[in-house]
Design an enzyme around this catalytic site. Sequence first.
Site, short mmCIF file in Angstrom:
data_model
loop_
_atom_site.label_atom_id
_atom_site.label_comp_id
_atom_site.label_asym_id
_atom_site.label_seq_id
_atom_site.Cartn_x
_atom_site.Cartn_y
_atom_site.Cartn_z
N THR A 117 0.83 -1.38 -0.03
CA THR A 117 -0.30 0.02 0.00
C THR A 117 1.02 1.42 -0.04
O THR A 117 1.96 1.27 0.44
CB THR A 117 -0.99 0.07 1.26
N TYR A 141 -1.96 -0.07 9.93
CA TYR A 141 -2.31 -0.61 8.69
C TYR A 141 -0.83 -0.48 8.00
O TYR A 141 -0.24 -1.27 7.20
CB TYR A 141 -3.39 -0.30 7.97
#
Length: 337
Positions: A117, A141
């Site tokens: 990501t 995350y």
Amino acid sequence: MTVLVTGGAGYIGSHMVHALADAGESVVVIDNLSTGFSAFLPEGVPLFVGEAGDENLVEGVIAAHGVDSIIHFAGSVVVPDSMRDPLGYYRNNTVTTQCLLNAAVKCGVNRFIFSSTAAVYGNPDEVPVPEHAPTRPLSPYGTSKLMTEIMLHDVASAHGMSYVVLRYFNVAGADPLGRVGLATVGATHLLKIAVEAATGQRAKIDVYGTDYPTPDGSCIRDFIHVSDLAQAHRAALSYLRSGGASVTLNCGYGRGYSVLETIEAMRRVSMRNFAVQYAPRRLGDIMTMVADTSRIRSTLEWTPQYDDLETIAAHALNWEEKLFRERLGELQHAASA
């Protein structure tokens, strides 16, 4: 040669499985179905319901199906949730991948594609952001994905594995043929929320932060169509099969749209108005994130087909309307039963 796709019944994973099946590849899927749907898989693709971190399961699937490449999607992806439950994200994203890699090493699988990501960058110093930019994630995350990238690099160096890390920017849209799309209840993707508002399933859409130093005060994102992203994975697999060296690549278009511009695009495509409510900034949100795509375009044989925000919005809307019709039909059937 068989490709194991973890999380292959989920949003991005199911698009990947369809892309591989369309290309005539042999595919097998492991998914715990926590956010995925078995019905999203093409007919004939084997599904093993379980955890990608279950080493016994993974080793058995690799042995039974002759797996020589793994594309790893399984994991948790909601930034605000990671702020509330960091340990859950380190377990689901980092520990699970450690177990998956251990099984791959034991079974001699030497090609690995990892779903990472742009959140690993945090708020970047330069935009568009290149792959060599400092990594300063703002959420568990992002940190869990960065930890996994580091682990993958070390494992590959020690065991002769080749990998491609694909750092996703904002994934959106749905299969142009209407076969699969985002169906997770309570999804937090901006375009998913916008199509739910456009179809009357939400009373409003919240915009978190309108005081950022951007042209309209809202955050800016680089959206990539999910089908183009799936094709980027196919190109990465071809790259590794041809002997390509391990590499980390941004996956975006190199063009940014603000949250408010994205909402207006959905209004134009749907020809419907819907309420927008302005809310304070959220912890962990990144102000501006646009990809420098020069490396992926020069490394992979990949040409995006849907690099247009309104096209992405239209495909997302078509999928949502299909879901809405199916749910309405189920309700009517239940009422008449």
